[in-house]
Design a protein around this motif. Structure first.
Motif, mmCIF file in Angstrom:
data_model
loop_
_atom_site.group_PDB
_atom_site.id
_atom_site.type_symbol
_atom_site.label_atom_id
_atom_site.label_comp_id
_atom_site.label_asym_id
_atom_site.label_seq_id
_atom_site.Cartn_x
_atom_site.Cartn_y
_atom_site.Cartn_z
ATOM 1 N N SER A 1 7.278 -1.217 -12.156
ATOM 2 C CA SER A 1 7.987 -2.147 -11.271
ATOM 3 C C SER A 1 9.491 -1.888 -11.242
ATOM 4 O O SER A 1 10.179 -2.298 -10.307
ATOM 5 N N SER B 145 10.201 -0.091 -7.972
ATOM 6 C CA SER B 145 9.651 -0.574 -6.703
ATOM 7 C C SER B 145 10.727 -0.790 -5.637
ATOM 8 O O SER B 145 10.490 -0.524 -4.461
ATOM 9 N N PHE C 154 -2.119 -3.794 -11.700
ATOM 10 C CA PHE C 154 -2.734 -3.996 -10.393
ATOM 11 C C PHE C 154 -1.680 -3.943 -9.286
ATOM 12 O O PHE C 154 -0.663 -4.619 -9.352
ATOM 13 N N GLY C 155 -1.911 -3.097 -8.300
ATOM 14 C CA GLY C 155 -1.037 -3.014 -7.140
ATOM 15 C C GLY C 155 0.329 -2.393 -7.368
ATOM 16 O O GLY C 155 1.180 -2.435 -6.482
ATOM 17 N N ARG D 102 0.476 0.405 -4.992
ATOM 18 C CA ARG D 102 -0.408 0.185 -3.835
ATOM 19 C C ARG D 102 0.388 0.183 -2.530
ATOM 20 O O ARG D 102 1.431 -0.433 -2.423
ATOM 21 N N GLY D 103 -0.135 0.887 -1.559
ATOM 22 C CA GLY D 103 0.442 0.829 -0.227
ATOM 23 C C GLY D 103 1.497 1.875 0.092
ATOM 24 O O GLY D 103 1.999 1.905 1.207
ATOM 25 N N GLN E 79 -7.095 -0.846 -9.207
ATOM 26 C CA GLN E 79 -6.489 -0.981 -7.890
ATOM 27 C C GLN E 79 -5.000 -0.628 -7.871
ATOM 28 O O GLN E 79 -4.339 -0.822 -6.867
ATOM 29 N N SER E 80 -4.483 -0.109 -8.955
ATOM 30 C CA SER E 80 -3.044 0.194 -9.010
ATOM 31 C C SER E 80 -2.639 1.289 -8.031
ATOM 32 O O SER E 80 -1.498 1.342 -7.599
ATOM 33 N N ASP F 40 -5.041 2.403 -1.563
ATOM 34 C CA ASP F 40 -4.421 2.650 -0.253
ATOM 35 C C ASP F 40 -3.410 3.793 -0.275
ATOM 36 O O ASP F 40 -2.406 3.751 0.428
#
Length: 188
Positions: free
Chosen positions: A12, A15, A39-40, A43-44, A64-65, A68
């Motif tokens: 993080s 980010s 998690f996440g 992501r994205g 799920q880290s 996408d």
């Protein structure tokens, strides 16, 4: 973006930088002090193609880290502290769902077994390095969905047996390094 050899301890922490660079293709966080990928966390970031996380202290990765991330072709998680059951929290689930990933390095971790689900959602994987882990068992269906695999390094583990069906579904395999194991026989 190269951020290797720093003292970052959380994904993080970067980010805000990632959000300002939406077209970023390479992220190198090697040689930091990152302990987990929650998690996440990434992501994205759909444009990211190469992610280098080697030589950190990563012991947990949420399934799920890395969701996408359709452009991801190379992932390096070598030299960490990964254990199979804490990678995704579910031994029946695949390690990642990265349909375009071509190269995965998970060498020098603490994986002891590779089950049939571990790499099942990596259909375009071509290069896999799981050396130096202490792996004793590789399920014979571990590579069933990895038909593009052409390089496999399973050296420096504790493998005693290679099951007969293990290589059945990887017809493109041209290089296999199984040196420095405890093999007593090879499949017919």
């Amino acid at each position: 973006l190269h951020l290797k050899h720093n003292d970052l301890d959380q994904i993080s922490d970067i980010s805000f930088v990632m959000d300002t660079l939406p077209k970023l293709r390479v992220l190198d966080l090697s040689h930091n002090d990152i302990r987990d990928i929650p998690f996440g966390a990434l992501r994205g970031y759909s444009k990211l193609e190469r992610l280098y996380l080697s030589k950190n202290q990563i012991s947990r990765i949420s399934r799920q880290s890395l969701a996408d991330m359709r452009s991801m072709v190379e992932l390096d998680l070598s030299d960490n502290k990964l254990i199979a059951d804490v990678i995704n929290g579910d031994s029946k689930a695949p390690i990642f769902e990265l349909e375009n990933l071509k190269s995965l390095k998970i060498s020098r971790n603490k994986l002891s077994t590779i089950n049939e689900h571990f790499f099942s959602k990596l259909p375009n994987l071509r290069r896999l390095d799981i050396s130096y882990n202490g792996i004793a068992t590789i399920h014979e269906d571990s590579f069933t969905n990895n038909r593009q695999l052409d390089f496999l390094n399973i050296s420096y583990n504790n493998i005693r047996e290679l099951r007969p069906r293990l290589f059945e579904n990887i017809p493109r395999l041209y290089e296999l390094d199984a040196s420095h194991n405890e093999l007593v026989a090879l499949p017919d």
